[in-house]
Scaffold this active site. Sequence first.
Site, short mmCIF file in Angstrom:
data_model
loop_
_atom_site.label_atom_id
_atom_site.label_comp_id
_atom_site.label_asym_id
_atom_site.label_seq_id
_atom_site.Cartn_x
_atom_site.Cartn_y
_atom_site.Cartn_z
N ASP A 8 0.83 -1.21 0.00
CA ASP A 8 0.00 0.00 0.00
C ASP A 8 0.86 1.26 0.00
OD1 ASP A 8 -2.32 1.47 -0.01
OD2 ASP A 8 -2.76 1.20 2.12
N ASN B 250 -11.01 -2.56 -5.50
CA ASN B 250 -10.23 -1.62 -6.30
C ASN B 250 -10.88 -1.26 -7.65
OD1 ASN B 250 -7.01 -2.82 -5.09
ND2 ASN B 250 -8.15 -1.02 -4.44
C1 IPE Z 1 -5.52 -2.74 -0.29
O1 IPE Z 1 -5.13 -1.42 -0.42
C2 IPE Z 1 -5.50 -3.43 -1.62
C3 IPE Z 1 -4.18 -3.60 -2.24
C4 IPE Z 1 -3.03 -3.27 -1.72
C5 IPE Z 1 -4.21 -4.24 -3.52
P1 IPE Z 1 -6.20 -0.24 -0.61
O2 IPE Z 1 -5.41 1.02 -0.59
O3 IPE Z 1 -7.03 -0.49 -1.79
O4 IPE Z 1 -7.09 -0.40 0.70
P2 IPE Z 1 -7.94 0.67 1.47
O5 IPE Z 1 -8.92 1.22 0.49
O6 IPE Z 1 -6.97 1.71 1.96
O7 IPE Z 1 -8.56 -0.08 2.59
C1 IPE Z 2 -1.53 0.34 -3.35
O1 IPE Z 2 -1.33 1.70 -3.38
C2 IPE Z 2 -1.73 -0.23 -4.73
C3 IPE Z 2 -3.10 -0.72 -5.02
C4 IPE Z 2 -4.08 -0.74 -4.18
C5 IPE Z 2 -3.34 -1.19 -6.36
P1 IPE Z 2 -2.54 2.75 -3.33
O2 IPE Z 2 -2.93 3.07 -4.74
O3 IPE Z 2 -3.61 2.25 -2.48
O4 IPE Z 2 -1.82 4.01 -2.69
P2 IPE Z 2 -2.43 5.01 -1.62
O5 IPE Z 2 -2.96 4.18 -0.51
O6 IPE Z 2 -3.51 5.78 -2.32
O7 IPE Z 2 -1.27 5.86 -1.24
MG MG Z 3 -4.09 2.46 -0.51
#
Ligand code: IPE
Ligand code: IPE
Ligand code: MG
Length: 241
Positions: free
Chosen positions: A21, A69
């Site tokens: 993340d 997602n």
């Molecule tokens: C969890 O991260 C999913 C992945 C890393 C693929 P998200 O960034 O999507 O999760 P939330 O929305 O912060 O809970």
């Molecule tokens: C994790 O990074 C990757 C996926 C969930 C695909 P994020 O896209 O959630 O990054 P933040 O949480 O917005 O920084």
């Molecule tokens: Mg995230």
Amino acid sequence: MKKEINGVLMNVPEHVAIIMDGNGRWAKKRHMPRNYGHAAGSRIVETIVRDAYELGIRYLTVYAFSTENWSRPESEVKALMKLLESYLTDCIAKAKKNNMRVRVIGDISRLNPKIQALIRELEEVSKDLDGIQFTIALNYGGRDEIVRAVRKLCADVRDGNLEESGIDEKRFSAYLDTFDMPDPELLIRTSGEQRISNYLLWQLAYSEMYFTDVLWPDFNREEMIRAIEFYNGRNRRFGGV
Ligand code: IPE
Ligand code: IPE
Ligand code: MG
């Protein structure tokens, strides 16, 4: 397994799960679009798998795209799918060199046919490699996985292949996408968030949880060692005293 890391004998978890993340925030800090962060995040995955293998981890499972997602802007989902396509292609070429058996968990039927074909090819070319089992969670949600497992299980009961009285935790686990791996002893989540976000709900029942503020594109071998050190400081009780 027991392994000497930086001169200290450590207990290395057999299975580590990671919630990768913080790509978006990493890009924002650099005044760049979110997709720049995703590209950086996907570039470091190969090195992390290699580091994990060298540190003695036998199973590494990463969360790449959740069932939730899909609700991101269409342009971001598109960019993630493009990155995934090139990552999988690269992985097919390098699986042997990195001695990794690659598996995908999640409901891949919603991914585009080209990506599904790449997944099948990657699983096929790497199926006999025995260095590290690297699992990618794609269109994965823990609740969705449990519901799909229940459906398969009901079909087996209906068809007379399974007795209702024969259903226990072990039998149920065999219907999950993770049927061929032990539960993770350690979960790592980067970027400072402290939640599960629908990841491996069943499998994380007794995992130690390590949260770090490091954003995923900055994660590296030293951070992995820090997580293993944290794990070594825990006293795993499994409900006992
Ligand atoms: C969890 O991260 C999913 C992945 C890393 C693929 P998200 O960034 O999507 O999760 P939330 O929305 O912060 O809970
Ligand atoms: C994790 O990074 C990757 C996926 C969930 C695909 P994020 O896209 O959630 O990054 P933040 O949480 O917005 O920084
Ligand atoms: Mg995230």
